[in-house]
Design an enzyme around this catalytic site. Structure first.
Site, PDB file in Angstrom:
ATOM      1  N   THR A  50     -30.750  35.562 -26.654  1.00 26.08           N
ATOM      2  CA  THR A  50     -31.766  36.109 -25.753  1.00 26.08           C
ATOM      3  C   THR A  50     -31.192  37.251 -24.933  1.00 26.08           C
ATOM      4  O   THR A  50     -31.904  38.183 -24.562  1.00 26.08           O
ATOM      5  CB  THR A  50     -32.310  35.003 -24.830  1.00 26.08           C
ATOM      6  OG1 THR A  50     -32.909  33.988 -25.634  1.00 26.08           O
ATOM      7  CG2 THR A  50     -33.352  35.547 -23.868  1.00 26.08           C
ATOM      8  N   TYR A 138     -23.696  24.944 -29.510  1.00 25.93           N
ATOM      9  CA  TYR A 138     -25.040  25.455 -29.802  1.00 25.93           C
ATOM     10  C   TYR A 138     -25.342  25.184 -31.270  1.00 25.93           C
ATOM     11  O   TYR A 138     -24.773  25.810 -32.163  1.00 25.93           O
ATOM     12  CB  TYR A 138     -25.083  26.942 -29.492  1.00 25.93           C
ATOM     13  CG  TYR A 138     -26.451  27.590 -29.552  1.00 25.93           C
ATOM     14  CD1 TYR A 138     -27.621  26.859 -29.739  1.00 25.93           C
ATOM     15  CD2 TYR A 138     -26.577  28.969 -29.393  1.00 25.93           C
ATOM     16  CE1 TYR A 138     -28.856  27.460 -29.775  1.00 25.93           C
ATOM     17  CE2 TYR A 138     -27.809  29.588 -29.420  1.00 25.93           C
ATOM     18  CZ  TYR A 138     -28.942  28.829 -29.623  1.00 25.93           C
ATOM     19  OH  TYR A 138     -30.169  29.441 -29.660  1.00 25.93           O
ATOM     20  N   LYS A 166     -26.563  22.523 -26.842  1.00 23.03           N
ATOM     21  CA  LYS A 166     -27.863  23.190 -26.831  1.00 23.03           C
ATOM     22  C   LYS A 166     -28.482  22.911 -28.188  1.00 23.03           C
ATOM     23  O   LYS A 166     -27.989  23.365 -29.229  1.00 23.03           O
ATOM     24  CB  LYS A 166     -27.745  24.696 -26.595  1.00 23.03           C
ATOM     25  CG  LYS A 166     -29.111  25.396 -26.562  1.00 23.03           C
ATOM     26  CD  LYS A 166     -29.005  26.895 -26.367  1.00 23.03           C
ATOM     27  CE  LYS A 166     -30.395  27.547 -26.404  1.00 23.03           C
ATOM     28  NZ  LYS A 166     -30.323  29.025 -26.312  1.00 23.03           N
ATOM     29  N   VAL A 206     -32.303  24.745 -21.992  1.00 25.30           N
ATOM     30  CA  VAL A 206     -31.863  26.138 -21.886  1.00 25.30           C
ATOM     31  C   VAL A 206     -33.013  26.953 -22.450  1.00 25.30           C
ATOM     32  O   VAL A 206     -33.254  26.946 -23.661  1.00 25.30           O
ATOM     33  CB  VAL A 206     -30.569  26.398 -22.675  1.00 25.30           C
ATOM     34  CG1 VAL A 206     -30.190  27.874 -22.587  1.00 25.30           C
ATOM     35  CG2 VAL A 206     -29.431  25.522 -22.161  1.00 25.30           C
TER      36      VAL A 206
END
Length: 307
Positions: A50, A138, A166, A206
């Site tokens: 992002t 992640y 995540k 998140v």
């Protein structure tokens, strides 16, 4: 179930502001970070996808961490994305982020090369050994091409600095199993799973959508923690139209978030078109109006500053 929340509950996967000329805008980054923390974010995840990490340099990544750390002070968590497809480079970025003031590292599975599970495990262990910071693994196989299998996650949980995940694996059963058997803090990385994952023992989220609706997202968890599961479900449902437009419309979340916040993206990304931006704005304004009508704690007191 694990109740540990090493980075808080409500984390924003923050966009990286750029100037009209395309340079890193550290002043805007600091201002956005302060506003997000004021809007209810416990922490900020910088230099993730992002945050357009594929197109920012190592020096820009470090500068962003330093600027945000200075802007928000010592309280909120600052987690630095350091994931690359190269273990040595990832470890170097981890050490750089630690020196810049990060509180933790977000480390994605090596992508494109699709390493087997033994290599995936070795990658995370080497990066975790490279610094003194806690690590958030992640797991996003839809982008990397490789899953961190639950059995691998169970082994990684034995490392003292691998503390969180995540989760974008879309395997609630597998995630629930790891939550139940380890102390890993699971953070949803997919807005539609924020509440379901939290309900089975997740630590929080998140969120890219938190760039524009931080209070609304946090209110879902607040209601659930207060024991009002019906209200949590109602607030979650109210968020879905905006989340769907931002995250499932065919455009990257970076693009849709910046369509609402303003500011350019770096190529190869392109800005959202006028029709898409208008639709996003309408969805956010509808969410704000709904919250005001219900006098919900999710209401944005200064929503106009976000749209």
């Amino acid at each position: 179930m694990s109740t540990a929340r090493p980075f808080g509950r409500a984390l924003c996967a923050m966009v990286t502001p750029f100037t009209p000329a395309g340079a890193l805008d550290l002043d805007a980054a600091g201002e956005l970070a302060v506003r997000l923390v004021g809007g209810g974010c416990d922490g900020l995840v910088l230099n993730g996808t992002t945050g357009e990490s594929p197109t920012t340099s190592d020096a820009e990544k470090a500068a962003l961490v330093r600027a945000v750390r200075t802007a928000v002070g010592p309280g909120p968590s600052v987690v630095a994305g350091v994931g690359t497809a190269d273990t040595r480079h990832t470890a170097e970025l981890g050490r750089q982020a630690e020196e810049a003031g990060a509180d933790g590292l977000l480390v994605v599975t090596p992508y494109y090369s699709r390493p087997p599970q033994a290599a995936v495990e070795a990658h995370f262990l080497k990066v975790a050994d490279a610094t003194g910071l806690p690590v958030m693994v992640y797991d996003i196989p839809g982008r990397t091409g490789t899953r961190v299998e639950p059995a691998t996650m169970l082994r990684l949980a034995g490392h003292p600095r691998i503390v969180a995940v995540k989760d974008c694996a879309y395997d609630l059963l597998g995630s629930a199993r790891v939550i139940a058997e380890t102390g890993l803090a699971y953070y949803s990385g997919c807005e539609e799973l924020n509440l379901p994952l939290y309900a089975v023992g997740g630590a929080g989220y998140v969120s890219t959508v938190a760039n524009v609706a931080p209070r609304q997202l946090r209110a879902v968890l607040d209601a659930f923690d207060a024991g009002d599961t019906a209200e949590a479900a109602r607030l979650n449902a109210a968020l879905l139209p905006l989340a769907e437009l931002m995250m499932a419309s065919g455009l990257p979340g970076t693009v849709t978030a910046k369509a609402l916040l303003g500011g350019p993206v770096r190529e190869p990304l392109q800005p959202a078109g006028r029709e898409t931006a208008d639709g996003l704005r309408a969805a956010l304004e509808a969410l704000v109006r709904r919250g005001r009508a219900a006098d919900s704690p999710a209401r944005l007191d200064q929503a106009e500053s976000l749209v």
